[in-house]
Enzyme design. Structure first.
Site, PDB file in Angstrom:
ATOM      1  N   SER A   1      27.049  13.735 -27.357  1.00 20.49           N
ATOM      2  CA  SER A   1      27.459  14.699 -26.330  1.00 20.49           C
ATOM      3  C   SER A   1      27.063  16.142 -26.585  1.00 20.49           C
ATOM      4  O   SER A   1      27.302  16.995 -25.716  1.00 20.49           O
ATOM      5  CB  SER A   1      28.971  14.625 -26.121  1.00 20.49           C
TER       6      SER A   1
ATOM      7  N   LYS B   1      25.127  17.956 -23.941  1.00 22.04           N
ATOM      8  CA  LYS B   1      25.710  18.701 -22.824  1.00 22.04           C
ATOM      9  C   LYS B   1      25.491  20.202 -22.930  1.00 22.04           C
ATOM     10  O   LYS B   1      25.708  20.930 -21.953  1.00 22.04           O
ATOM     11  CB  LYS B   1      27.184  18.355 -22.701  1.00 22.04           C
TER      12      LYS B   1
ATOM     13  N   SER C   1      34.151  17.164 -22.501  1.00 20.97           N
ATOM     14  CA  SER C   1      32.976  16.294 -22.639  1.00 20.97           C
ATOM     15  C   SER C   1      32.920  15.224 -21.550  1.00 20.97           C
ATOM     16  O   SER C   1      32.529  14.078 -21.792  1.00 20.97           O
ATOM     17  CB  SER C   1      32.970  15.629 -24.025  1.00 20.97           C
TER      18      SER C   1
END
Length: 368
Positions: free
Chosen positions: A56, A59, A111
């Site tokens: 993640s 991102k 997230s």
């Protein structure tokens, strides 16, 4: 006896330095990097160019593209596809609308994979087109070892690969944007959708929420393939650092250890401030200047030698650029700053507003 005592003292000093270096290098993460924010100088690295799954922390790229390309106050309709994303979720409702800025908060604090897909569909028109934007931005930033296939970091059907060095590049870039900087430094964000659904998102990044007093932003990540991934920015006494770790065991402590090493041993110094350069007339009889400060991150103990070298070009480029000011530490090039030549106007040639303003700012005599 004195000689013997001297040897003991020397040995103790060497041991102290060795322990400091070992504590920094013995991080649990398979790969990691410590970088100074302003100059990009690498202060520590461990297999920093090795490609890995990044989960993640992907991102960060998704968020900065959204910040740069989207209407932050615009409403984004949540598609069925967005609500079907697996893993971390904001539990967005199909057909409801959420402001883009709120989706970015949910993306970075919680997230949300549903948020990542909603952002991609809004900004790119589709996930595929948004992924193209991600890879184009990676190329623009010099992230030569990065490949993006989705906006979230999930790696079950598609995947994203990058390196500690590349992720430090995108984090440094993103932290220069005030909106991104505000988002990732936020501890709690409250909002509601157009349909009236309330949301409260707390930041998952423990260092940012109070575990480390100097942390100012970052992003967590985890998948079974990537394991723990973490990016953090921290600031102390005017020095800002970025740490990235991949495939980590004890990443919170890894980051604090690297930050502490950086803050204890390095500082920012302005070598030459922006403005006119003091140039020998035999080198150039024109007034030369730089538009930005020449800054370096150097060791506090004075063990590093900082030097500059002026290289002038015979072929003048656009904007009166005539050369480069090369900044070195121990003969290693740290930065190359464009050097410009002031345009001398004839007595009967009127000054434009820019020339007048520049002359006034530089204290260049008559500005009439």
């Amino acid at each position: 006896m004195r000689k013997f005592k001297g040897l003991i003292i020397t040995f103790l000093v060497l041991c102290l330095f060795s322990q400091a270096n070992i504590s920094a290098k013995a991080i649990s993460s398979e790969c990691g990097i410590l970088v100074e924010q302003v100059t990009g100088r690498v202060l520590f690295e461990k297999c920093a160019d090795q490609q890995k799954y990044i989960a993640s922390i992907t991102k960060i790229m998704t968020a900065i593209i959204a910040v740069e390309e989207g209407d932050l106050d615009g409403w984004v309709e949540i598609s069925e596809n967005a609500t079907l994303q697996v893993g971390s979720s904001l539990y967005l409702k199909q057909g409801d609308k959420v402001k883009l800025i709120d989706l970015i908060y949910g993306l970075m604090l919680r997230s949300g994979n549903d948020s990542a897909m909603a952002i991609a569909e809004e900004i790119g028109g589709s996930e595929e087109e948004f992924v193209k934007m991600m890879n184009e931005k990676a190329k623009e930033l010099g992230m030569t070892n990065s490949v993006f296939q989705n906006p979230s970091g999930l790696d079950e059907t598609t995947y994203n690969l990058s390196t500690a060095a590349d992720m430090a590049k995108v984090m440094r870039y993103a932290m220069n944007h005030p909106v991104f900087r505000e988002v990732v430094g936020t501890k709690v964000h409250k909002t509601q959708s157009e349909g009236g659904v309330p949301y409260v998102w707390q930041n998952k990044h423990k260092l940012v929420t109070g575990y480390y007093e100097y942390a100012i932003g970052g992003k967590t990540g985890f998948t079974k393939q990537a394991r723990r991934t973490l990016v953090t920015s921290a600031q102390k006494d005017g020095l800002e650092l970025v740490v990235v770790t991949l495939t980590a065991g004890d990443d919170w402590n890894d980051h604090m250890s690297l930050f502490n090493m950086g803050f204890d041993n390095y500082e920012l110094k302005t070598v030459i401030p922006a403005g006119f350069l003091n140039v020998d007339p035999t080198v150039s009889d024109s007034k030369l200047f730089i538009k930005q400060d020449a800054i370096v991150a150097v060791k506090k103990d004075g063990s590093e030698t900082v030097s500059t070298e002026l290289k002038l070009s015979q072929d003048n480029t656009t904007d009166n650029e005539v050369g480069t000011l090369i900044v070195k530490i121990n003969d290693e090039v740290m930065d190359e700053i464009p050097v410009y030549q002031q345009v001398e106007l004839k007595d009967d040639q009127p000054r434009g507003w820019f020339q007048w303003l520049f002359g006034w700012l530089m204290g260049d005599g008559d500005t009439q």
